[in-house]
Design a protein around this motif. Structure first.
Motif, PDB file in Angstrom:
ATOM      1  N   ALA A  97      45.281  38.090  42.065  1.00 25.38           N
ATOM      2  CA  ALA A  97      44.975  36.429  41.769  1.00 25.38           C
ATOM      3  C   ALA A  97      43.568  35.946  42.474  1.00 25.38           C
ATOM      4  CB  ALA A  97      46.281  35.905  41.963  1.00 25.38           C
ATOM      5  N   SER A  98      43.242  36.611  43.609  1.00 26.99           N
ATOM      6  CA  SER A  98      42.258  36.189  44.525  1.00 26.99           C
ATOM      7  C   SER A  98      41.036  35.921  43.605  1.00 26.99           C
ATOM      8  CB  SER A  98      42.263  36.965  45.622  1.00 26.99           C
ATOM      9  OG  SER A  98      41.466  38.311  45.200  1.00 26.99           O
ATOM     10  N   ASP A  99      40.243  35.115  43.765  1.00 28.25           N
ATOM     11  CA  ASP A  99      38.960  34.819  43.153  1.00 28.25           C
ATOM     12  C   ASP A  99      38.025  35.936  43.354  1.00 28.25           C
ATOM     13  OD1 ASP A  99      39.756  32.000  42.675  1.00 28.25           O
ATOM     14  OD2 ASP A  99      38.012  31.247  44.243  1.00 28.25           O
ATOM     15  N   ARG A 100      37.894  36.558  44.581  1.00 27.54           N
ATOM     16  CA  ARG A 100      37.184  37.925  44.952  1.00 27.54           C
ATOM     17  C   ARG A 100      37.666  38.987  43.870  1.00 27.54           C
ATOM     18  NH1 ARG A 100      36.665  41.633  50.400  1.00 27.54           N
ATOM     19  NH2 ARG A 100      35.066  42.926  49.212  1.00 27.54           N
ATOM     20  N   ARG A 101      38.834  39.185  43.634  1.00 25.41           N
ATOM     21  CA  ARG A 101      39.195  40.345  42.595  1.00 25.41           C
ATOM     22  C   ARG A 101      38.972  40.064  41.438  1.00 25.41           C
ATOM     23  NH1 ARG A 101      39.005  44.997  41.304  1.00 25.41           N
ATOM     24  NH2 ARG A 101      40.545  45.884  39.966  1.00 25.41           N
ATOM     25  N   GLN A 102      39.072  38.915  40.862  1.00 26.17           N
ATOM     26  CA  GLN A 102      39.027  38.490  39.447  1.00 26.17           C
ATOM     27  C   GLN A 102      37.398  38.040  39.271  1.00 26.17           C
ATOM     28  OE1 GLN A 102      41.291  37.993  36.830  1.00 26.17           O
ATOM     29  NE2 GLN A 102      42.582  38.914  38.547  1.00 26.17           N
ATOM     30  N   HIS A 103      36.681  37.851  40.154  1.00 29.26           N
ATOM     31  CA  HIS A 103      35.201  37.861  40.039  1.00 29.26           C
ATOM     32  C   HIS A 103      34.850  39.516  39.908  1.00 29.26           C
ATOM     33  CE1 HIS A 103      31.030  38.359  41.457  1.00 29.26           C
ATOM     34  NE2 HIS A 103      30.827  37.220  40.611  1.00 29.26           N
ATOM     35  N   GLU A 104      35.198  40.470  40.661  1.00 27.29           N
ATOM     36  CA  GLU A 104      34.958  42.035  40.547  1.00 27.29           C
ATOM     37  C   GLU A 104      35.206  42.351  39.117  1.00 27.29           C
ATOM     38  OE1 GLU A 104      37.196  43.608  43.493  1.00 27.29           O
ATOM     39  OE2 GLU A 104      35.858  43.086  45.126  1.00 27.29           O
ATOM     40  N   GLU A 151      41.795  31.219  38.193  1.00 25.21           N
ATOM     41  CA  GLU A 151      43.466  30.845  38.491  1.00 25.21           C
ATOM     42  C   GLU A 151      44.098  31.587  37.367  1.00 25.21           C
ATOM     43  OE1 GLU A 151      46.520  27.245  37.890  1.00 25.21           O
ATOM     44  OE2 GLU A 151      44.457  26.700  37.358  1.00 25.21           O
ATOM     45  N   LEU A 152      44.888  32.588  38.186  1.00 30.89           N
ATOM     46  CA  LEU A 152      45.636  33.301  37.345  1.00 30.89           C
ATOM     47  C   LEU A 152      46.794  32.565  36.703  1.00 30.89           C
ATOM     48  CD1 LEU A 152      46.184  36.418  36.219  1.00 30.89           C
ATOM     49  CD2 LEU A 152      47.638  36.497  38.374  1.00 30.89           C
ATOM     50  N   LEU A 153      46.921  32.544  35.289  1.00 35.03           N
ATOM     51  CA  LEU A 153      47.705  31.722  34.544  1.00 35.03           C
ATOM     52  C   LEU A 153      48.861  32.446  34.055  1.00 35.03           C
ATOM     53  CD1 LEU A 153      45.114  29.586  32.217  1.00 35.03           C
ATOM     54  CD2 LEU A 153      46.404  28.936  34.653  1.00 35.03           C
ATOM     55  N   GLU A 154      48.559  33.898  33.714  1.00 34.74           N
ATOM     56  CA  GLU A 154      49.706  34.721  33.307  1.00 34.74           C
ATOM     57  C   GLU A 154      49.350  36.139  33.602  1.00 34.74           C
ATOM     58  OE1 GLU A 154      52.035  35.605  28.898  1.00 34.74           O
ATOM     59  OE2 GLU A 154      50.611  33.962  29.007  1.00 34.74           O
ATOM     60  N   ARG A 155      50.401  37.034  33.945  1.00 35.23           N
ATOM     61  CA  ARG A 155      50.209  38.294  34.240  1.00 35.23           C
ATOM     62  C   ARG A 155      51.155  38.975  33.697  1.00 35.23           C
ATOM     63  NH1 ARG A 155      49.410  41.334  40.169  1.00 35.23           N
ATOM     64  NH2 ARG A 155      48.839  43.343  39.245  1.00 35.23           N
ATOM     65  N   GLU A 156      51.169  39.840  33.004  1.00 35.87           N
ATOM     66  CA  GLU A 156      52.196  40.677  32.458  1.00 35.87           C
ATOM     67  C   GLU A 156      51.631  42.278  32.357  1.00 35.87           C
ATOM     68  OE1 GLU A 156      53.647  39.677  28.307  1.00 35.87           O
ATOM     69  OE2 GLU A 156      53.763  37.459  28.961  1.00 35.87           O
ATOM     70  N   TYR A 213      46.629  39.581  30.594  1.00 31.79           N
ATOM     71  CA  TYR A 213      46.207  38.764  31.544  1.00 31.79           C
ATOM     72  C   TYR A 213      45.196  37.263  31.205  1.00 31.79           C
ATOM     73  CZ  TYR A 213      46.406  43.296  33.867  1.00 31.79           C
ATOM     74  OH  TYR A 213      47.100  44.540  34.340  1.00 31.79           O
ATOM     75  N   VAL A 214      45.770  36.330  31.615  1.00 34.77           N
ATOM     76  CA  VAL A 214      45.084  35.096  31.300  1.00 34.77           C
ATOM     77  C   VAL A 214      44.661  34.301  32.517  1.00 34.77           C
ATOM     78  CG1 VAL A 214      45.154  33.152  30.129  1.00 34.77           C
ATOM     79  CG2 VAL A 214      46.827  34.966  29.345  1.00 34.77           C
ATOM     80  N   VAL A 215      43.271  33.973  32.695  1.00 34.93           N
ATOM     81  CA  VAL A 215      42.644  33.602  33.815  1.00 34.93           C
ATOM     82  C   VAL A 215      41.813  32.328  33.575  1.00 34.93           C
ATOM     83  CG1 VAL A 215      41.145  33.956  35.707  1.00 34.93           C
ATOM     84  CG2 VAL A 215      42.572  35.500  35.018  1.00 34.93           C
ATOM     85  N   ARG A 216      42.132  31.233  34.222  1.00 36.55           N
ATOM     86  CA  ARG A 216      41.105  29.968  33.893  1.00 36.55           C
ATOM     87  C   ARG A 216      40.067  30.161  35.067  1.00 36.55           C
ATOM     88  NH1 ARG A 216      44.347  25.962  34.702  1.00 36.55           N
ATOM     89  NH2 ARG A 216      44.736  25.526  32.577  1.00 36.55           N
ATOM     90  N   ILE A 217      38.847  30.136  34.413  1.00 42.09           N
ATOM     91  CA  ILE A 217      37.374  29.908  35.268  1.00 42.09           C
ATOM     92  C   ILE A 217      36.870  28.657  35.293  1.00 42.09           C
ATOM     93  CG2 ILE A 217      35.247  31.103  35.638  1.00 42.09           C
ATOM     94  CD1 ILE A 217      36.104  33.559  33.681  1.00 42.09           C
ATOM     95  N   SER A 218      36.861  28.162  36.227  1.00 41.76           N
ATOM     96  CA  SER A 218      36.431  26.672  36.560  1.00 41.76           C
ATOM     97  C   SER A 218      35.501  26.611  37.752  1.00 41.76           C
ATOM     98  CB  SER A 218      37.449  25.866  36.583  1.00 41.76           C
ATOM     99  OG  SER A 218      38.472  25.936  37.741  1.00 41.76           O
TER     100      SER A 218
END
Length: 132
Positions: free
Chosen positions: A30-37, A54-59, A67-72
């Motif tokens: 869920a970290s910014d670093r991992r999602q950015h990668e 922001e990790l909203l959902e992870r199945e 995976y659903v992520v909010r980028i802001s």
């Protein structure tokens, strides 16, 4: 009796260790670093180093995930992702639960569908990755 007590303590320790590994994996993923990668592996030209993820959902399952992520928090990220999708001629998704513009080459949920929804909230993107 001591052997049974020792096995019980060892089992409890093992369960605790596994729970800690699961929590650590969730925090790391869920970290910014991992999602950015991960985002950079799909859209390397996106300028999202200053964005918040922001990790909203992870199945997760071996052959089925969502995976659903909010980028802001970054206008340059939002505009660079939009520009990349426009340059690649991304089209609107018709896949249920995968809203937004589909990343070309990733538009089949049997392989992996990747979409970016700019309509959910001003100043953010909802990024969905789905495999069924």
């Amino acid at each position: 009796m001591k052997t049974l007590r020792g096995c019980t303590v060892a089992l409890a320790g093992l369960i605790g260790f596994v729970v800690l590994l699961i929590i650590a994996d969730y925090i790391w993923f869920a970290s910014d670093r991992r999602q950015h990668e991960i985002l950079a592996s799909y859209i390397p030209e996106a300028d999202c180093t200053s964005a918040s993820f922001e990790l909203l959902e992870r199945e997760t399952a071996p052959q089925d995930w969502l995976y659903v992520v909010r980028i802001s928090g970054s206008d340059s990220c939002i505009s660079s992702v939009a520009r990349a999708l426009n340059d690649r001629r991304a089209e609107k998704s018709t896949i249920p639960l995968v809203n937004g513009l589909l990343l070309p080459g990733h538009e089949n949920p049997e392989n992996e569908a990747v979409a970016f929804d700019f309509d959910d909230e001003d100043g953010s993107i909802i990024w969905t990755r789905d495999k069924r």
